[in-house]
Design a protein around this motif. Structure first.
Motif, short mmCIF file in Angstrom:
data_model
loop_
_atom_site.label_atom_id
_atom_site.label_comp_id
_atom_site.label_asym_id
_atom_site.label_seq_id
_atom_site.Cartn_x
_atom_site.Cartn_y
_atom_site.Cartn_z
N GLY A 167 0.79 -1.22 0.00
CA GLY A 167 0.00 0.00 0.00
C GLY A 167 0.82 1.27 0.00
O GLY A 167 1.96 1.32 -0.47
N GLU A 168 0.21 2.32 0.55
CA GLU A 168 0.87 3.63 0.58
C GLU A 168 2.11 3.60 1.46
O GLU A 168 3.07 4.33 1.22
CB GLU A 168 -0.12 4.68 1.09
N PHE A 169 2.10 2.73 2.46
CA PHE A 169 3.28 2.60 3.33
C PHE A 169 4.50 2.22 2.50
O PHE A 169 5.58 2.78 2.66
CB PHE A 169 3.02 1.54 4.40
N GLN A 218 -2.46 -4.44 7.45
CA GLN A 218 -2.38 -3.33 6.51
C GLN A 218 -2.78 -2.03 7.20
O GLN A 218 -3.89 -1.92 7.74
CB GLN A 218 -3.30 -3.61 5.33
N SER A 229 -1.92 1.19 5.66
CA SER A 229 -1.61 2.28 4.74
C SER A 229 -2.60 3.44 4.86
O SER A 229 -2.24 4.59 4.62
CB SER A 229 -1.61 1.77 3.30
#
Length: 300
Positions: free
Chosen positions: A90-92, A119, A121
């Protein structure tokens, strides 16, 4: 001070060495009110293990061997971190990769990691605010909604955030609130506001967190020792990946006894559930009996 058991001395020696101390047998013998010969045996046993303990330059005291870090080691570390971030996804991963690529223009990683973490993110803005509050030691206000009570939203003011912690793959916020220690499940924090008021951290709480075996740890409880009996199939895994503060003693019948300190019975019950039937509690035996009652309840 009360006399220390062997595994307690070993844990304290390792903890102090890893904190950067150089230890003397003579000084420890006076501090712990024990004999130099006892401590000589302790250091001999620890030096035979894979702990990196060596003699200091004066040839009398003991320290931890300092490893030289090569550019190849740095590259491997970056590649490993990149692989771990990819597993979280994800965004992480996107944000982490940007930082890693500043350190290394191209990552062709030989690592594959399986990191069993949830998760998060969608919580990166919250994490950024918490990081600011923790670093600046500022209190926060937050709203909290438990998954099993979705219509009940509770608001907390003047919360002191200490650390974002991960246990068993789940993210929590360790806090102090009105003289209580609360571990908020991160995904259930709905909104957060950083207050201007600052607070002084309780270092004892952080020390207890470092020694915890799981999210069930109780900072207000006095630690107590639990001794487990490990069957032969389980021993190698606790040698490869020791749990915090463990003392492992092998028996002649190919079993082993593992002693560890906990503050809450659920810390050890969580470990037992993962290792059934290869592990049982020897002492205190009342915990083994309680655990067996829990298992019987599952089977009924």
């Amino acid at each position: 001070m009360p006399s220390l058991l062997q595994h307690q001395r070993h844990n304290l020696i390792l903890e102090r060495l890893h904190n950067g101390e150089t230890l003397s047998i003579t000084a420890l013998a006076k501090e712990w009110e024990t004999t130099p010969k006892t401590l000589q045996r302790d250091f001999k046993k620890l030096m035979e293990g894979n702990y990196g303990i060596v003699r200091a330059q004066d040839g009398k005291r003991f320290t931890i061997k300092k490893e030289k870090v090569s550019s190849k080691d740095v590259l491997s570390t970056i590649q490993l971190l990149e692989s771990m971030a990819a597993e979280i996804g994800g965004e992480f991963y996107t944000k982490t990769q940007t930082t890693l690529r500043k350190l290394q223009h191209y990552i062709d990683s030989p690592f594959y990691t399986r990191i069993d973490v949830e998760q998060i993110s969608d919580k990166l803005d919250l994490i950024a605010d918490l990081e600011e509050a923790i670093n600046e030691q500022k209190r926060v206000s937050l709203t909290y909604k438990r998954w099993y009570r979705p219509k009940q939203i509770k608001t907390y003011h003047h919360v002191e955030p200490y650390k974002i912690i991960i246990f068993d793959g789940f993210f929590y916020l360790l806090t102090r609130y009105k003289e209580h220690t609360i571990k908020f499940y991160l995904r259930e924090i709905d909104a957060l506001h950083i207050e201007e008021e600052r607070f002084e951290k309780d270092e004892v709480l952080l020390e207890k967190m470092e020694k915890a075996q799981g999210i069930w740890f109780d900072p207000k409880a006095e630690p107590f020792d639990v001794t487990l009996l490990l069957e032969s199939d389980a021993i190698v895994y606790f040698e490869r990946k020791p749990i915090k503060g463990q003392y492992l003693k092998k028996n002649s019948n190919h079993t082993a006894e593992l002693t560890v300190s906990i503050t809450n019975k659920n810390e050890i019950f969580t470990i037992l559930k993962k290792w059934l039937p290869q592990i049982t509690i020897i002492e205190p035996y009342a915990l083994q009996e309680e655990f067996e009652e829990i298992l019987n309840g599952y089977l009924q």
